[in-house]
Enzyme design. Structure first.
Site, PDB file in Angstrom:
ATOM      1  N   ARG A 213       9.953   2.351  -9.935  1.00 42.87           N
ATOM      2  CA  ARG A 213      10.705   3.538 -10.326  1.00 42.87           C
ATOM      3  C   ARG A 213       9.797   4.767 -10.300  1.00 42.87           C
ATOM      4  O   ARG A 213       9.993   5.698 -11.042  1.00 42.87           O
ATOM      5  CB  ARG A 213      11.241   3.365 -11.751  1.00 42.87           C
ATOM      6  N   ARG A 248       3.581  -1.536   5.278  1.00 46.92           N
ATOM      7  CA  ARG A 248       3.210  -0.403   4.431  1.00 46.92           C
ATOM      8  C   ARG A 248       1.895  -0.749   3.760  1.00 46.92           C
ATOM      9  O   ARG A 248       1.738  -1.862   3.241  1.00 46.92           O
ATOM     10  CB  ARG A 248       4.281  -0.131   3.373  1.00 46.92           C
ATOM     11  N   GLU A 264       1.856  -4.405   2.302  1.00 47.68           N
ATOM     12  CA  GLU A 264       3.212  -4.925   2.105  1.00 47.68           C
ATOM     13  C   GLU A 264       3.840  -5.249   3.456  1.00 47.68           C
ATOM     14  O   GLU A 264       4.158  -4.336   4.224  1.00 47.68           O
ATOM     15  CB  GLU A 264       4.040  -3.843   1.395  1.00 47.68           C
TER      16      GLU A 264
END
Ligand SMILES: Nc1ncnc2c1ncn2[C@@H]1O[C@H](COP(=O)(O)OP(=O)(O)O)[C@@H](O)[C@H]1O
Ligand SMILES: [Mg+2]
Length: 293
Positions: A213, A248, A264
């Site tokens: 988030r 990534r 990632e």
């Protein structure tokens, strides 16, 4: 619809209500390359994955809570269909102990102490982070003050009780000002970068949500960041024995330059809304995978 050349499935975690906001963009870019793309739950046992030209597990968020099951799914699906990224890449990337291999290849990584079940450990000087070796979305990570050794030790033991290896890292405080830099790659070429704000609050305990988030903004990666990320990805490809069509690489600013926090290659948020042309590049790369070009 006439004109579809290929069928592509994006494999997702069930209940994928929080689908990446860039999905329509990616779906349209794929359509322009002749792919009819659908999203399907990776653990839907009625799925005939072999009927797809490409299966891309890009939305399998939270697989880390069922990693053994997920890796056998990847292995089986990779045997039946063209899995992108390949099963070997996914298996290599699921456990952050790959950082040891990157470091052995000379890639700067966040200094890490690995604490397996039953092993003793001592905290590094200053603030530090405890997190599981298999995780995504910051799940199970926490930041500790130097005085919070006992709480941190309980955290390490909880990870061990769950069969996990714990990672202990000095808190990289430059993150609080410089942020985390995520460099996105398509076919080994950097396409764009985003800056992510810090995620772990001091004294907040373990992160128990599944999705990140953090505050995201577009940024331009510095040359030295591109260089380190590119070396990390090259090392990953050699170590995994196969290349990554999408990737990534997340970097922090260490004391003497960029250090890799993670690579990632399974279900990276690619932040395509920050660089819509990258969706077209990914679609083109997938077309090359299918045609063998
Ligand atoms: N050593 C660290 N120093 C500072 N922040 C960290 C450190 N390790 C992790 N974090 C924070 O926790 C987040 C999640 O950790 P990360 O290693 O990226 O695991 P995940 O695979 O769960 O995303 C990072 O984006 C960062 O905000
Ligand atoms: Mg991360």
């Amino acid at each position: 619809v006439p004109g579809w050349r290929w069928h592509l499935a994006v494999a997702a975690s069930a209940g994928f209500a929080e689908l990446d906001a860039s999905w329509p963009l990616l779906r349209d870019a794929l359509a322009r390359r002749g792919f009819r793309a659908v999203v399907e739950a990776w653990d839907d046992e009625s799925m005939g994955w072999a009927s797809f030209d490409v299966v891309m597990p890009l939305y399998c968020w939270g697989y880390a809570t069922r990693v053994a099951e997920f890796l056998s799914w990847a292995e089986a699906t990779g045997g039946a269909a063209r899995l992108v990224n390949p099963a070997a890449v996914i298996a290599w990337n699921a456990d952050k102990r790959y950082l040891v291999e990157l470091a052995a290849d000379g890639v700067p990584v966040v200094p890490t102490t690995w604490v397996g079940p039953g092993e003793q450990w001592t905290p590094p000087a200053g603030e530090f982070v405890v997190k599981p070796a298999v995780a995504s979305g910051a799940a199970g990570a926490a930041r500790y003050a130097p005085s919070a050794g006992e709480a941190a030790d309980r955290h390490v033991r909880r990870l061990h009780a769950a069969g996990a290896t714990a990672m202990v890292q000095p808190y990289q405080s430059r993150l609080d000002t410089a942020g985390e830099t995520a460099v996105v790659f398509v076919d080994g070429q950097p396409t764009h970068a985003v800056r992510k704000g810090p995620l772990l609050d001091a004294g907040a305990g373990e992160v128990d949500r599944l999705w990140e988030r953090e505050a995201i903004s577009a940024t331009t990666a510095r040359a030295e960041q591109i260089e380190v990320a590119t070396r990390a990805l090259a090392s990953a490809g050699r170590r995994a024995g196969a290349g990554a069509t999408y990737a990534r690489v997340d970097l922090l600013d260490g004391e003497t330059g960029p250090v890799v926090l993670e690579v990632e290659l399974i279900e990276p948020t690619l932040h395509l809304l920050h660089a819509p042309e990258a969706a077209g590049r990914l679609a083109a790369a997938l077309a090359r995978v299918v045609t063998g070009a």
